[in-house]
Design an enzyme around this catalytic site. Structure first.
Site: not given
Length: 419
Positions: A163, A265, A301
């Site tokens: 990721r 992220k 989210e």
């Protein structure tokens, strides 16, 4: 005898540097030059080996070198062997400075240097660093757990590595390889082993950072990058523990937009939620649930975790399409649910479906699985359950945490054990 600028320990693989930071040089007496303080250690044991190449020089210098090495070796051994004194039962999700951090640099050529473990402490950055001026930075989060008997479990570190590489490509940064990332995590965890809570008392939260540390004035990728890992022992993320949390749906402020960075992220994603989150907490809510910015009716989210909706034993969660983070706990829960015989749908989920759900829960590295007790939308509050986990989320939570802590056989091959 071969002359060397540092004490080199032979026969170690893989190799990591252990060096005290400048701020912590007083920990290792007598004082030596920086090149003399640097020791090559093996991460599984952090103990000095017998074969070394000694400094050339007079007897006093050699004697001082041996004394310094002995102090450093004893310090590392005691730090790794003994648990720190913390109130493990009231740990919470707060930061505790630990012993060591891992640092690795990348220059203009895109190649990372050998990483090193340093005493935990402040870092130096140019005021013109890319991360400070243009937000060129990413972070990851994963955990280590202590098993009965003392061994340590890592949960899917290679997923975090992948990721980070995906996020680095989006942010125009060179990223460590999966192998470099995982080996750095292992070394950092073992160096801070005494900070890992006893079984059932929490976990060691691991925070890898990737940042543009090189100086840049015009808008452009930084010329240098720093990969850094630090750790902290943690308990439950929310003050409610595993009790149900209360969310409010945000309509005006949005976490991400199509084509933006909501799916990676990056550090900027989190600063953007602070305004809505602070307002929600001032009104007594635990956190904020965001909707899509186009239609304002589809779930995305929560501030730092993914959301799941359960209706008639069918589990639904917003699909990954660039505006929500592909959570590793999210991915794991989906696989666990399917292995337990549940139907799981990754699709667009409306706020109306949310309000009509039987259960709602959140997932994330920090929160693990957190039941939602209520949702407030347009002034209307909808409650779920009897003040605890619903039947579905309880089952999934039990299986996932048992895997993470090594309490059941890992048929998924998700955990990595360290001695």
């Amino acid at each position: 005898m071969e002359s060397s600028g540092s004490a080199v320990l032979a026969g170690l693989q893989p190799n990591y540097l252990i060096c005290p930071s400048r701020n912590a040089s007083s920990l290792f007496l007598p004082p030596l030059a920086a090149s003399q303080k640097r020791l090559l250690l093996s991460p599984p044991s952090l103990k000095l080996q017998n074969q070394i190449s000694l400094f050339s020089g007079n007897v006093d210098q050699l004697s001082a070198t041996f004394r310094s090495q002995a102090v450093l070796s004893d310090t590392l051994s005691s730090e790794v062997a003994e648990l720190v004194e913390i109130d493990w039962d009231n740990l919470g999700f707060g930061f505790h400075p630990t012993d060591y951090m891992y640092v690795m640099k990348c220059s203009r050529d895109g190649n990372y240097s050998k990483g090193e473990l340093q005493r935990f402490g402040n870092i130096e950055l140019s005021p013109s660093a890319g991360v400070l001026n243009y937000g060129q930075g990413l972070f990851e989060g994963l955990k280590a757990y202590r098993k009965e008997g003392g061994n340590i479990l890592l949960f899917r570190p290679e997923e975090n590595a992948q990721r980070m590489r995906m996020g680095a490509e989006r942010m125009c940064m060179p990223s460590p390889s999966v192998e470099q990332f995982v080996e750095a995590v292992k070394a950092t965890v073992l160096a801070n082993k005494r900070w890992i809570p006893p079984p059932g008392k929490g976990s060691l939260y691991i925070r890898p950072l990737l940042m543009g540390s090189g100086a840049v004035l015009g808008l452009a990728p930084a010329p240098e990058y720093t990969f850094l890992i630090y750790v902290s022992p943690v308990g439950n993320y929310y003050k409610e523990g595993i009790a149900p949390i209360n969310l409010i749906v945000e309509q005006e402020l949005h976490r991400a937009t199509p084509g933006g960075t909501g799916g990676v992220k990056t550090i900027g994603n989190y600063a953007a939620v602070l305004k809505a989150q602070s307002a929600a907490k001032s009104k007594g809510y635990t956190d904020v649930l965001y909707l899509d910015c186009v239609h304002k009716r589809y779930l995305e989210e929560v501030s730092s975790c993914n959301i799941f909706v359960v209706k008639d034993k069918v589990i639904s969660t917003p699909e990954i399409k660039g505006t929500i983070l592909p959570g590793i706990t999210r991915k794991s829960i989906i696989d666990v649910a399917r292995s337990q015989g549940f139907q799981v749908e990754e699709r667009s989920v409306t706020v109306d479906e949310l309000l009509d759900a039987d259960e709602v829960f959140c997932t994330g590295t920090a929160v693990v699985v957190s039941p939602v007790g209520s949702i407030t939308y347009l002034g209307k509050r909808v409650s779920y359950g009897e003040g605890g986990f619903g039947a579905v989320s309880q089952q999934l939570y039990s299986v996932l945490t048992s895997l993470q802590m090594g309490l059941i056989e890992d048929t998924m091959n998700w955990t990595f054990e360290l001695n």
